[in-house]
Design a protein around this motif. Structure first.
Motif, PDB file in Angstrom:
ATOM      1  N   TYR A 137       0.688  -1.119  -0.150  1.00  0.00           N
ATOM      2  CA  TYR A 137       0.055  -0.016   0.025  1.00  0.00           C
ATOM      3  C   TYR A 137       0.806   1.357  -0.051  1.00  0.00           C
ATOM      4  CZ  TYR A 137      -4.375  -2.547   0.422  1.00  0.00           C
ATOM      5  OH  TYR A 137      -5.282  -3.330   0.331  1.00  0.00           O
ATOM      6  N   GLN A 138       2.184   1.359   0.636  1.00  0.00           N
ATOM      7  CA  GLN A 138       2.817   2.548   0.631  1.00  0.00           C
ATOM      8  C   GLN A 138       3.876   2.602  -0.291  1.00  0.00           C
ATOM      9  OE1 GLN A 138       4.161   3.046   4.721  1.00  0.00           O
ATOM     10  NE2 GLN A 138       1.895   3.853   5.342  1.00  0.00           N
ATOM     11  N   LEU A 167       1.885   0.212  -4.730  1.00  0.00           N
ATOM     12  CA  LEU A 167       0.824   1.145  -5.279  1.00  0.00           C
ATOM     13  C   LEU A 167       0.751   2.072  -5.707  1.00  0.00           C
ATOM     14  CD1 LEU A 167      -2.438  -0.001  -5.896  1.00  0.00           C
ATOM     15  CD2 LEU A 167      -2.960   0.967  -3.747  1.00  0.00           C
TER      16      LEU A 167
END
Length: 114
Positions: free
Chosen positions: A22-23, A26
């Motif tokens: 996610y960090q 993405l």
């Protein structure tokens, strides 16, 4: 392709697999995802052959099939066809204008060598 060094650096910093995704991954793939999404939308929006062959319901026609069925046996209403084409193209143009920064970034992201 995202290099493994990013994953290894995140693991060294103590990031979990989900946090790494996610960090790090993405945000790096967002332009490519937007580009693929816009191209997929345009391909589905302008679908003609399968919508004409497999769809038997008049209420479920796509815009290109409806425009193609405007013409009659002995006449072609060019004004109606052009107006329908304009209605079909405007959403795609608006979508490309809104997301043009991400589209260009996604298309040029793979061109960087090194």
């Amino acid at each position: 392709m995202i290099p493994n060094e990013f994953y290894e650096a995140a693991r060294m910093d103590g990031a979990s697999v989900f946090r790494t995704f996610y960090q790090i991954f993405l945000p790096m793939t967002t332009p490519g995802l937007f580009t693929a999404a816009v191209f997929t939308f345009v391909a589905c929006w302008t679908e003609f052959l399968f919508a004409l062959v497999f769809n038997s319901s008049n209420s479920m026609r796509t815009i290109p099939v409806g425009i193609a069925l405007f013409s009659g046996q002995y006449s072609v209403p060019y004004g109606t066809i052009f107006a329908g084409s304009l209605v079909a193209v405007v959403p795609v143009i608006i979508l490309v204008i809104i997301f043009r920064r991400w589209i260009v970034s996604g298309l040029t992201q793979g061109a960087v060598k090194g």
